[in-house]
Design a protein around this motif. Structure first.
Motif, PDB file in Angstrom:
ATOM      1  N   TYR A   1      36.962  38.906  28.281  1.00 42.49           N
ATOM      2  CA  TYR A   1      37.471  39.577  29.480  1.00 42.49           C
ATOM      3  C   TYR A   1      38.902  39.134  29.760  1.00 42.49           C
ATOM      4  O   TYR A   1      39.161  38.325  30.662  1.00 42.49           O
ATOM      5  N   PRO A   2      39.858  39.670  29.019  1.00 38.64           N
ATOM      6  CA  PRO A   2      41.256  39.264  29.235  1.00 38.64           C
ATOM      7  C   PRO A   2      41.857  39.838  30.514  1.00 38.64           C
ATOM      8  O   PRO A   2      42.883  39.357  30.987  1.00 38.64           O
ATOM      9  N   ASP A   3      41.222  40.872  31.094  1.00 39.63           N
ATOM     10  CA  ASP A   3      41.783  41.489  32.297  1.00 39.63           C
ATOM     11  C   ASP A   3      40.647  42.080  33.134  1.00 39.63           C
ATOM     12  O   ASP A   3      39.471  42.082  32.730  1.00 39.63           O
ATOM     13  N   HIS A   4      41.001  42.555  34.304  1.00 37.53           N
ATOM     14  CA  HIS A   4      39.995  43.065  35.242  1.00 37.53           C
ATOM     15  C   HIS A   4      39.286  44.297  34.688  1.00 37.53           C
ATOM     16  O   HIS A   4      38.075  44.474  34.897  1.00 37.53           O
ATOM     17  N   GLN A   5      39.997  45.156  33.982  1.00 31.80           N
ATOM     18  CA  GLN A   5      39.388  46.371  33.451  1.00 31.80           C
ATOM     19  C   GLN A   5      38.293  46.056  32.435  1.00 31.80           C
ATOM     20  O   GLN A   5      37.247  46.717  32.399  1.00 31.80           O
TER      21      GLN A   5
END
Length: 285
Positions: free
Chosen positions: A163-167
């Motif tokens: 999960y590198p980002d919120h999306q």
């Protein structure tokens, strides 16, 4: 600095204590393992709750409340590297984590327990039943992990926990459960906080196909088994339910419940704890 999630967890523990429960630590082969324990009001066997990867004992506060009226005690453990349980000094190698969890299980001074496990907690529950059959009255499993996979399939599964980002976290939430739009974003924020912990990343970097189940082991489980697989679960491959159906002994009940996702206690916080309590009562009978 404490995060909003830390305050929520602290409030959950305070609520449990106010209702007569306790928060304490067990000796897990030299590593402290945190446990939430609530005395029960019923006659069914004690129930042990085991969470999945990135989850923790306080996530089961509602489940505990739903089971307490029916069972003699309800216990929820923080697995090593989760919640208030530190990672073992040797790191989060799956074999070490299993040893710590088994040692903590041995330290519980209870009659034989009904063990509930979700996801990775389901795999842990199965291991406990295989290694300590005299201490387990029954197994209830929700979308348990552990079905054998080849290297390619296992790598694809692990890729789903990045999960590198919120999306990317939102996409995981959509595979995990169905929640309202505002809750979806809060859930995704929590997923990133939990899954990006150093201990969780260490575990994911060490686990491999060799840490999964052997069909020959499953066939020897002698206690009652009830597997509930979420029909909307997109975290684990749907084909895995076929593995458990084929590999567990004939007395095991394996059902697909279409209204559930990966964690039924999230989708039905009132009804699913009652299902666990009813299973515990059947184990007593």
């Amino acid at each position: 600095m404490a995060t909003p999630m830390d305050w929520v967890d602290a409030a959950a523990i305070a609520l449990l204590r106010a209702q007569g429960g306790r928060s304490s630590f067990l000796d897990g082969a030299g590593t402290p393992v945190h446990a939430l324990r609530m005395p029960g009001k019923g006659t069914a066997p004690p129930v042990l709750l085991l969470h999945g990867l990135g989850s923790q004992a306080t996530d089961y506060i509602g489940v505990i409340a739903g089971i307490v009226p029916h069972c003699s005690e309800v216990i929820a453990l923080d697995m090593p590297g989760h919640g208030l349980s530190p990672a073992p000094p040797a790191g989060m190698d799956p074999a070490v984590v299993r040893e710590v969890a088994l040692s903590a299980f041995d330290a519980l001074e209870t009659p034989p327990l009904v063990v509930f496990g979700n996801s990775l907690g389901g795999l842990t529950a199965i291991r406990l039943a295989l290694l300590r059959p005299q201490r387990v009255r029954g197994l209830m499993l929700a979308s348990p992990a552990g079905a054998p996979m080849d290297d390619e399939a296992f790598a694809a599964l692990l890729a789903g926990f990045q999960y590198p980002d919120h999306q990317s976290a939102l996409r995981f939430v959509d595979r995990f459960t169905r929640v309202s739009p505002w809750a979806r974003h809060a859930f995704a924020w929590g997923v990133r906080q939990r899954m990006n912990r150093a201990a969780v990343r260490d575990f994911l970097g060490r686990i491999g196909p060799g840490d999964l189940l052997d069909s020959a082991d499953l066939a020897g489980i002698g206690v009652p088994v009830h597997v509930v697989w979420g029909g909307r679960d997109e975290v684990l491959p749907r084909a895995h339910v076929d593995y458990f159906r084929a590999s567990l002994p004939a007395h095991a009940v394996v059902e697909v419940e279409e209204r559930f996702g990966h964690a039924p206690y999230v989708d039905d916080p009132v009804g699913f704890p009652r299902m666990i309590a009813a299973f515990a009562a059947r184990c007593a009978a």
